[in-house]
Design an enzyme around this catalytic site. Structure first.
Site, mmCIF file in Angstrom:
data_model
loop_
_atom_site.group_PDB
_atom_site.id
_atom_site.type_symbol
_atom_site.label_atom_id
_atom_site.label_comp_id
_atom_site.label_asym_id
_atom_site.label_seq_id
_atom_site.Cartn_x
_atom_site.Cartn_y
_atom_site.Cartn_z
ATOM 1 N N GLY A 51 0.797 -1.167 0.035
ATOM 2 C CA GLY A 51 -0.120 0.012 0.093
ATOM 3 C C GLY A 51 0.670 1.158 0.032
ATOM 4 O O GLY A 51 0.378 2.304 -0.350
ATOM 5 N N GLY A 52 2.060 1.061 0.287
ATOM 6 C CA GLY A 52 2.866 2.238 0.450
ATOM 7 C C GLY A 52 2.729 3.334 1.223
ATOM 8 O O GLY A 52 2.069 3.121 2.437
ATOM 9 N N THR A 53 3.103 4.521 1.018
ATOM 10 C CA THR A 53 2.972 5.917 1.792
ATOM 11 C C THR A 53 1.494 6.089 2.347
ATOM 12 O O THR A 53 0.918 6.046 3.452
ATOM 13 C CB THR A 53 3.635 6.909 1.361
ATOM 14 O OG1 THR A 53 4.979 6.620 1.261
ATOM 15 C CG2 THR A 53 3.793 8.150 2.413
ATOM 16 N N HIS A 452 -27.121 25.869 -4.505
ATOM 17 C CA HIS A 452 -27.151 27.003 -3.201
ATOM 18 C C HIS A 452 -27.623 26.108 -2.226
ATOM 19 O O HIS A 452 -28.780 25.502 -2.220
ATOM 20 C CB HIS A 452 -27.978 28.125 -3.605
ATOM 21 C CG HIS A 452 -28.225 28.996 -2.251
ATOM 22 N ND1 HIS A 452 -27.084 29.822 -1.780
ATOM 23 C CD2 HIS A 452 -29.208 28.998 -1.419
ATOM 24 C CE1 HIS A 452 -27.409 30.625 -0.776
ATOM 25 N NE2 HIS A 452 -28.839 29.967 -0.451
#
Length: 471
Positions: A51-53, A452
């Site tokens: 999964g890395g950093t 809105h």
């Protein structure tokens, strides 16, 4: 490229694959999935955590911590909204456990995803090049005609006097804290440092930021730097800019940090110190020289506009190539490489519009050029700025700090860049980011009919206010 290719003819004792991916960060598993679907046999190698950093020490845990800190701050503001939550206390064990669960769930998701790819083999170990098409891992040799490097980066630790002799944290270790620091000293006033500074102040710690530059997040326009500093100082964070010649030593109660500024020499004593001065690529122990893969002076693998390295058949993706420092740019690297290799396209990094966010509260969303960068281009420009106090949604939420601004080319009528520092800014900025990416004239967005009440509804109004600089 044919979808069914034969593995490289390899010497005896070498395992052949159609492709080798080194690293399982954001780009790696996605690319493995595309190559697997194309009928290729793929080895994906990971030496630490799948999964890395982003998954393990970056986006997943830090934004989970940011959410906990935001909830604590809103509870403290209960009286502003007409309710009482009582005294707010933070249990860091629960906070850390919540972040850890997000990490583990995401990591397992990636592991299960890879396990479900029939032609993909996940190999756990440290990969090193032995030649342009050969990688060694766990005593075995692997060969492939296509190799993709996706090894990411880690916290840069400076050679400052005394730092090696004191305990300190980085972005990786601070997310594991289960106790609240009494006083957190953050060395570095950029994106990572500011996020941790605010969240730990909201958890209840005393926080001091030390930044060597004259202002925080110095790549941003001065008005953004000033506004961010004000937001942090309003919450009781001490900020020292122009803090130079820092030195560290053990003292009773923690770590003493001395620095020099225009006010002379100052010492701050923290129970904990976070080093957050930047990142460095994980390219120093891959044997790149054995394959002839070039790096720049900072260690980043040099790539061309299609992410190919100096060696044919080898690409570098993600943080290690120096062409982006974010999860989304790493994923886009995957998209570029996959499109070019598998879909017959010609996608290029230079076509990517810069976009990112700073996840303090309120967040900063950025797209395209800064106002400073646009001014350097020498083109006739249009500017507009609107305070968040004039944005109905922000006022209604009781979160009206910050502003939004945009810069455009007066002749081409194209938006060059924008910043939204305010509630929802990390989401609202995408309307402008999409317009820049589509290369459409700003007048088309002016006539949109937004919902809105939202923050985004003021973007067309902001464009109506565009005017030449007054100075």
């Amino acid at each position: 490229m044919p979808t069914n290719t034969s593995p490289l003819d390899a010497p005896a004792g070498t395992r052949p694959f159609d492709a080798i991916i080194i690293g399982t960060g954001q780009a790696g598993p996605s690319l493995a999935g595309r190559l697997d679907a194309a009928g290729m046999r793929v080895a994906i190698i990971e030496r630490h955590l799948v999964g890395g950093t982003c998954v393990n020490t970056g986006c997943k845990p830090t934004k989970t911590l940011v959410a906990s800190a935001y909830a604590a701050q809103m509870a403290r503001r209960g009286a502003d909204y007409g309710f009482s939550a009582g005294p707010v206390s933070v249990d860091m064990r629960v906070v850390e456990a919540r972040a850890r669960k997000v990490i583990l769930d995401s990591r397992k998701g990636n592991e299960d995803w890879l396990a479900g790819m029939a032609g993909v083999e996940l190999i756990r170990g440290h990969a090193r090049f032995e030649g342009p098409g050969v990688v060694a891992v766990n005593g075995a040799r692997l060969a492939a005609p296509r190799i993709f490097i996706n090894v990411g980066g880690r916290a840069a630790v400076p050679d400052m006097p005394g730092l090696a002799g004191v305990p300190y944290l980085t972005n990786s270790s601070i997310v594991e804290l289960t106790t609240l620091p009494r006083h957190l000293v953050v060395v570095g006033g950029s994106y990572i440092g500011l996020e941790f500074a605010q969240m730990y102040r909201r958890f209840g710690a005393e926080v001091t930021i030390l930044e060597r530059s004259d202002r925080l997040i110095s790549r941003e326009d001065p008005d953004i730097s000033d506004a961010v500093r004000g937001i942090l100082e309003d919450e009781g964070i001490q900020v020292h800019t122009g803090a130079d010649q820092m030195a560290f030593k053990r003292v009773e109660g923690g770590v003493g940090v001395t620095f020099k500024s225009r006010d002379g020499e100052t010492e701050v004593v923290g129970s904990h110190v976070l080093i957050a001065i930047g990142r460095r690529p994980n390219t120093d122990d891959l044997g790149l020289d054995s394959a002839g893969i070039a790096r720049d002076a900072r260690g980043y693998i040099t790539v061309d506009d299609r992410l190919q390295t100096s060696v044919p058949g080898i690409w570098a993706l993600g943080d290690c190539n120096g062409r982006g420092a974010f999860t989304h740019t790493a994923y886009n690297d995957f998209e570029i490489v996959a499109a070019n290799l598998l879909d017959g396209e010609d996608r290029r990094v230079s076509s990517r519009v810069p976009g990112y966010a700073l996840y303090i509260d309120p967040p900063l969303g950025r797209a395209g050029m800064s106002e400073t960068e646009a001014a350097k281009a020498g083109r006739p420009l249009l500017f507009a700025k609107r305070e968040m106090t004039r944005v109905g949604r922000a006022v209604e939420k009781g979160e009206s700090k910050g502003f939004m601004k945009v810069v455009a080319d007066a002749e081409t009528r194209r938006i060059l860049g924008a910043a939204i520092l305010g509630t929802g800014g990390d989401e609202a900025i995408h309307g402008i980011l999409d317009m820049i990416s589509a290369d459409r004239p700003l007048d088309e967005l002016r006539w949109a009919v937004p919902i809105h009440p939202t923050v985004s509804e003021l973007i067309p109004t902001l464009l109506v206010d565009l005017a030449p600089p007054t100075d």
